[in-house]
Design a protein around this motif. Sequence first.
Motif, short mmCIF file in Angstrom:
data_model
loop_
_atom_site.label_atom_id
_atom_site.label_comp_id
_atom_site.label_asym_id
_atom_site.label_seq_id
_atom_site.Cartn_x
_atom_site.Cartn_y
_atom_site.Cartn_z
N SER A 12 -13.17 1.96 3.33
CA SER A 12 -12.26 1.51 2.28
C SER A 12 -11.24 2.59 1.98
N ALA A 13 -9.97 2.25 2.19
CA ALA A 13 -8.89 3.20 1.91
C ALA A 13 -8.75 3.43 0.41
N GLN A 14 -9.16 2.45 -0.38
CA GLN A 14 -9.07 2.63 -1.83
C GLN A 14 -10.08 3.67 -2.30
N ARG A 28 1.60 4.23 -3.17
CA ARG A 28 1.44 5.67 -2.94
C ARG A 28 2.76 6.40 -3.12
N SER A 46 0.84 -1.21 0.00
CA SER A 46 0.00 0.00 0.00
C SER A 46 0.87 1.26 0.00
N GLU A 99 -16.63 -7.19 3.17
CA GLU A 99 -15.69 -6.71 2.15
C GLU A 99 -14.72 -7.81 1.67
N ARG A 129 -18.20 1.79 -6.40
CA ARG A 129 -17.81 2.49 -5.17
C ARG A 129 -16.94 3.73 -5.44
N ARG A 177 -7.18 2.29 6.52
CA ARG A 177 -5.75 2.62 6.54
C ARG A 177 -5.53 4.06 6.04
N ILE A 209 -7.94 -6.20 7.62
CA ILE A 209 -8.78 -6.75 6.54
C ILE A 209 -8.00 -7.71 5.63
N ASP A 210 -6.74 -7.41 5.35
CA ASP A 210 -5.96 -8.30 4.47
C ASP A 210 -5.35 -9.47 5.22
N THR A 258 -5.77 -1.64 -5.91
CA THR A 258 -5.33 -0.35 -5.39
C THR A 258 -4.88 0.55 -6.54
N LYS A 314 -12.45 -9.25 -2.54
CA LYS A 314 -11.00 -9.09 -2.67
C LYS A 314 -10.52 -9.90 -3.89
C1 S3P Z 1 -5.67 -1.05 0.24
C2 S3P Z 1 -6.87 -1.01 0.85
C3 S3P Z 1 -7.66 -2.20 1.20
C4 S3P Z 1 -6.81 -3.47 1.12
C5 S3P Z 1 -5.96 -3.51 -0.10
C6 S3P Z 1 -5.02 -2.32 -0.14
C7 S3P Z 1 -4.98 0.22 -0.05
O1 S3P Z 1 -8.74 -2.33 0.28
O2 S3P Z 1 -7.62 -4.61 1.18
O3 S3P Z 1 -5.19 -4.69 -0.14
O4 S3P Z 1 -3.75 0.21 -0.32
O5 S3P Z 1 -5.62 1.28 -0.02
P1 S3P Z 1 -10.13 -1.55 0.54
O6 S3P Z 1 -9.78 -0.13 0.66
O7 S3P Z 1 -10.95 -1.81 -0.67
O8 S3P Z 1 -10.70 -2.17 1.78
#
Ligand code: S3P
Length: 454
Positions: free
Chosen positions: A181-183, A33, A29, A356, A132, A208, A332-333, A101, A360
């Motif tokens: 969801s951080a994504q 970024r 992650s 969620e 989403r 996250r 979550i992961d 991501t 995945k």
């Molecule tokens: C991630 C966010 C999570 C995670 C993924 C990486 C990220 O997904 O499961 O492996 O780097 O922002 P979601 O944001 O869809 O939960």
Amino acid sequence: MTGGVGRRFRVQGPAKGLRGSVKVPGDKSIGHRALMFASLAEGRSTIQGLSAGLDNRSTAELFRELGVTIELGDEHAIVDGVGLFGLSMPKGALDCGNSGTTMRLVAGLLAGQRFGTRLIGDESLTKRPMRRIVEPLRARGAHIAGRSGDKEGEIYPPLAVAPLIEGEQLTALEYASPIASAQVKSSLLLSGLYAAGATAIREPVVSRDHTERMLGALGVPIQAVGPMVVLDPVGWDRRWSGFEWTVPGDISGAAFMFAAATMVPGSDVTVEGVGLNPTRTGILDALRGMRADLRFMPKGDAAGGEPSGDVQVVHRPLAATMTAGEMLTRMIDEVPAFCAIAATAKGRSDVRDAHELRVKESDRVATSAEVLEAFGVDCTELQDGLHVHGGARLEGARVASRGDHRIAMMAAVLGLVAHGETIVDDVECVATSFPGFADTLASLGADIVEEDSP
Ligand code: S3P
């Protein structure tokens, strides 16, 4: 779950005490970024500790297509950033590989451009939900569309992003996300770098927060309070300079080393330089709840204000536990790794609020249950999680990854405590996040090899 060509893991169990100190690949992650923010910086950035996994490589390759010069070494990148407004139109479709991501974050970024793009992915990514991000991006004026598919009303890749025309700009956005969801959050924040007004996002619980930390460290006007984050670019010059960051080890990869050490009696394993961002450490809290013996040696902050440290795990019999809600979001992961650990902890462990997980790289509620059952673990699949009845004798099994790297690694660590031989088929996918996984376990004394399937 049998069959398959390509690569496989062969594991002989039960293992005897695993011992030693290992490193894991850089956090995926944070790596995505770091590459994105370096591409958008003005001037040169150096990123150390970058994962050689294919997901981060997809991001690097994609930014090259957008006109950024990126020199990639085994575990570092030198990026000549082009500034927020310096990306150029790619020649063809942008391939995100297996990386959700990459697709979701980059879609947000591309929504603010004056050139059109098309985002494609592999078979697994093409089945993952994109509504989403598409809906909230459209709500701020983005021209983005996808494909209809299995589920009515859902939007799937490929995604087409049409350019903003002369005089058009993304608008301010206030968005209450129905999912943590951080994504999603990051996609909207990245589009917000180009918007005329503020981006304000509220999540049910905080996901996250790498994007917030890293952009904040670069001087972007972003503020987070609990599950609320605001990026207000009004009055900001919309630029930042190149940087030198080191990516910490991926706690999601380290989780399988923690699992191995907590599952195999006599183990004493240290993982060096792991990212310890509190929005990612749910697995450590779950392990504490199981009375695991964990020891920490903090090492200060790595890339963009990301805490890191060494984590030592000494085997001790574990108690069953439960994860749900906010804690579940912070791991979550790590649920497949948690399920493997729970299989050896006496009693019933519960995973709840994990809807969620079904969207995945595979439906991880179903695939985790399938793998547990193959090893003889009594488990019940729930709509939003699982009950795992741990503590019984496990038998070696033959299972397939279902194209999901974390399911392959989960099966491998279960193989360490099962009696007899375990074969995990179709493990090429492990290279997306943890190249060298089998060698890392073997260096601790595990009897595991990665080999061509006959
Ligand atoms: C991630 C966010 C999570 C995670 C993924 C990486 C990220 O997904 O499961 O492996 O780097 O922002 P979601 O944001 O869809 O939960």
